[in-house]
Scaffold this active site. Structure first.
Site, PDB file in Angstrom:
ATOM      1  N   CYS A   1      40.098  27.111  45.831  1.00  0.00           N
ATOM      2  CA  CYS A   1      39.797  25.666  45.888  1.00  0.00           C
ATOM      3  C   CYS A   1      40.758  24.945  46.823  1.00  0.00           C
ATOM      4  CB  CYS A   1      39.920  25.037  44.500  1.00  0.00           C
ATOM      5  SG  CYS A   1      38.761  25.687  43.303  1.00  0.00           S
TER       6      CYS A   1
HETATM    7  C1  BEZ Z   1      40.115  29.642  42.882  1.00  0.00           C
HETATM    8  O1  BEZ Z   1      39.828  28.538  43.363  1.00  0.00           O
HETATM    9  O2  BEZ Z   1      40.873  30.394  43.447  1.00  0.00           O
HETATM   10  C2  BEZ Z   1      39.505  30.086  41.585  1.00  0.00           C
HETATM   11  C3  BEZ Z   1      39.122  29.162  40.626  1.00  0.00           C
HETATM   12  C4  BEZ Z   1      38.603  29.598  39.431  1.00  0.00           C
HETATM   13  C5  BEZ Z   1      38.413  30.947  39.201  1.00  0.00           C
HETATM   14  C6  BEZ Z   1      38.756  31.860  40.196  1.00  0.00           C
HETATM   15  C7  BEZ Z   1      39.304  31.436  41.395  1.00  0.00           C
END
Ligand code: BEZ
Length: 211
Positions: free
Chosen positions: A45
Site C-alpha cells: 500500500c
Molecule cells: C500490503 O500492502 O503490503 C499488504 C496489506 C495487507 C495484506 C498484505 C499486504
C-alpha cells in the site's frame, strides 16, 4: 451488493486527510477514481499511494480526481503519509478517506470476507462526470496495482465516451481504434474522415479520431 458498470456511484460524506467531503460534491464535473487499500503502514500500500502521488499530474491532465480509502482512522493516515513521503520520495497530494466504521467500504463492497475479512481488498472504481461507475477492478492484497494501466483505461474511457469507437487489445493513446459494430460503413465514412481499414466486415480500424 456488488457495484456493477453503469450503476450510480454511491454518495457518502466522510472525513479525509484533506477535510470532510461529500463525495459527489467533491467530484463536481470531474472524472474520479476511488481506490481502496487493505491497511495503513503496510508495504505494498505504501508503494501504491506513493506511485499515484508521483503521477498526479497525469490524472490532473485528464481531468480525473483521485481519492484513496482504507479502514484505518485519521491519526493513522496522517502518520503514515509521513512514511509514504519519506520512503517513496514524493509528497502526498490527494486525500485518503478515514473509514474506521467501514461505511465507505460497505457501500462499495470493498470487503471480501473470503479474501481478507476485516480489511478492504484493492478495489478501484472509475467514475464518470455523470457519477456512473465506468470501470471496476479488484486485486488481492498481495498484488500492487499498475497505475499506468489505470491511465490507459482512462484514456480509452474518455475517448469512447465521445466517439463511436472501441480500443483494441493493449491499445495506447494515439494508436488506431476499432469502429464499433453498430456503425455501418456509410456512417463510418462520415464519422471518420481520416478513413478506415476493413480487415473483416466486423473488424475495422480507424486512426484515433481526436488526434
Ligand atoms: C500490503 O500492502 O503490503 C499488504 C496489506 C495487507 C495484506 C498484505 C499486504
Amino acid at each position: 451488493m456488488a457495484i456493477r458498470l453503469g450503476d450510480d456511484a454511491p454518495n457518502f460524506t466522510a472525513e479525509t486527510t484533506e477535510g470532510t467531503i461529500n463525495f459527489h460534491e467533491w467530484l463536481g464535473n470531474s472524472w474520479g477514481i476511488l481506490f481502496s487499500h487493505p491497511k495503513d503502514y503496510t508495504p505494498v500500500c505504501t508503494t501504491e499511494l506513493g506511485a499515484v502521488a508521483k503521477i498526479s499530474s497525469e490524472f490532473k491532465k485528464r481531468g480525473v480526481k483521485v481519492i484513496a480509502v482504507s479502514v484505518d482512522p485519521m491519526d493513522s493516515h496522517k502518520g503514515w503519509i509521513n512514511d509514504i513521503n519519506e520512503t517513496q520520495k514524493t509528497t502526498m497530494n490527494y486525500p485518503i478517506i478515514a473509514d474506521p466504521d467501514k461505511k465507505v467500504a460497505a457501500l462499495y463492497d470493498m470487503i471480501h470476507p473470503n479474501a481478507i475479512d476485516n480489511m478492504t481488498v484493492r478495489s478501484v472504481f472509475v467514475i464518470g462526470p455523470d457519477k456512473k461507475v465506468k470501470l471496476t477492478l479488484t486485486y488481492p492484497a498481495s498484488c500492487g496495482r499498475n497505475f499506468d494501466e489505470l491511465l490507459r483505461v482512462i484514456d480509452s474511457l474518455q475517448l469512447t465516451s465521445k466517439y463511436k469507437v472501441a480500443t483494441p487489445a493493449n491499445w495506447k493513446d494515439g494508436e488506431d481504434c476499432i469502429i464499433t459494430p453498430a456503425v455501418g460503413d456509410a456512417e463510418a465514412k462520415d464519422l471518420f474522415p481520416k478513413g478506415f481499414k476493413t480487415v473483416k466486415p466486423y473488424l475495422r480500424y480507424t486512426p484515433q479520431p481526436n488526434r
